[in-house]
Design an enzyme around this catalytic site. Sequence first.
Site, PDB file in Angstrom:
ATOM      1  N   TYR A  92       0.846  -1.192   0.000  1.00  0.00           N
ATOM      2  CA  TYR A  92       0.000   0.000   0.000  1.00  0.00           C
ATOM      3  C   TYR A  92       0.875   1.233   0.000  1.00  0.00           C
ATOM      4  CZ  TYR A  92      -3.043   3.632   1.965  1.00  0.00           C
ATOM      5  OH  TYR A  92      -3.734   4.796   2.186  1.00  0.00           O
ATOM      6  N   GLU A  96      -3.535   7.506  -3.856  1.00  0.00           N
ATOM      7  CA  GLU A  96      -3.449   6.240  -3.117  1.00  0.00           C
ATOM      8  C   GLU A  96      -3.305   5.075  -4.089  1.00  0.00           C
ATOM      9  OE1 GLU A  96      -5.985   4.783   0.605  1.00  0.00           O
ATOM     10  OE2 GLU A  96      -6.947   4.247  -1.269  1.00  0.00           O
TER      11      GLU A  96
END
Length: 379
Positions: free
Chosen positions: A101, A189
């Site tokens: 991530y 993101e």
Amino acid sequence: MDLFEFQGKELFARWGVPVPEGRVATTAEEAEAVAKELGGKVVVKAQVQVGGRGKAGGIKLAEDASSAREAAEAILGLDIKGHIVHRVLVEKASDIKAEYYASVMLDRAEKRYLFMLSSKGGVDIEEVAASDPEAIAKVGVDPLLGLQPFQVNKLVFGSGIHPEARKGAVSMVNLLYKMFVEADATLVEVNPMILTGDDRVIALDSKVSLDDSAFFRHPDFEELREIVATDPQERMAKEKGLNFIKLEGDVGIIGNGAGLVMSTLDVVDQAGGKAANFMDVGGGANAEVLSNALEVILSDTRVRSVLINIFGGITRGDEVAQGVVDALGRLEVSVPIVVRLDGTNAVEGRKILLEANHERIVPAETMSEAARKAVEAAQ
Ligand code: GDP
Ligand code: MN
């Protein structure tokens, strides 16, 4: 402005962030053609602005072009958490060795940017933060100093990603930061950022929000804007200069002032209902604004009742009432409109509504009574 995955990836590609090769399609035939062109195994992904598409059946792997067509047939038109799928992204399938991530966002409270990297990707970062906070490395970036090399190291080593992913991750982190700053983003993101079988680090998903106030600096973003504003009510509201946010329920809400509208959402919730939208007509709204607001809300076929909650200060109750009556005069209205008026000229307003004697108007004395009536009517 929140971008779709394929738009975020277009920006990634522009800034040199590695993404799987792919193209967007609006029909199953087009998806098949893209898959054929890409060759081999592909992934077909619903383009909607909600997470958890995989679990909702919005992401399918396909062995060849004809199964890509079937996958697109199944995904197009799907309703994912209230979002209808109009497009799919067809990409070369990736061989995933690990999922990570990465994100960079504006940290308003700290007046800095916050960069996060985690060895646990493909799941909600909130979940990781709760269950395994050690797996997330964070750095606060001073916007004037920029992202420093020691901070990049801290992210890459602190997150615990695999040694063979480090080089690719350093490059990815730097490019994401560069794009974040240069595109005037408020969020970038990548979940998951993956390590492939042949040890490349690529962005498998994208979530990008751009700062609307900086659009004047990016005339080339106009196209992104046109595609994003596809929701008919949101587009209509924008054209009419109204402050409108679409939600998932069936009770349309109009109020004056963000605080009052939020409380109205709460009382509707307490009455067992769900708001279809958030509409703040602001201070001093006149009859025309009210009438336009009703038009936008009533054009949403999910709306089963409307709740107008006005506390008059600068806004006058008689103007609001006149707006409701005007809207009823020019629109075909098939749902009840519950009206609660208080404050400036509320008495005059109630009189106007009473005299209009319209079968759709339901007056209410208090906010909770209004919510109860609107929720009952929606059921
Ligand atoms: P989201 O669930 O809506 O955030 O959609 P993502 O784009 O993040 O995809 C969800 C999951 O689908 C990923 O975490 C992967 O596990 C899987 N996935 C997506 N693309 C591929 C692919 O090309 N190959 C494989 N094997 N899995 C994929
Ligand atoms: Mn994702």
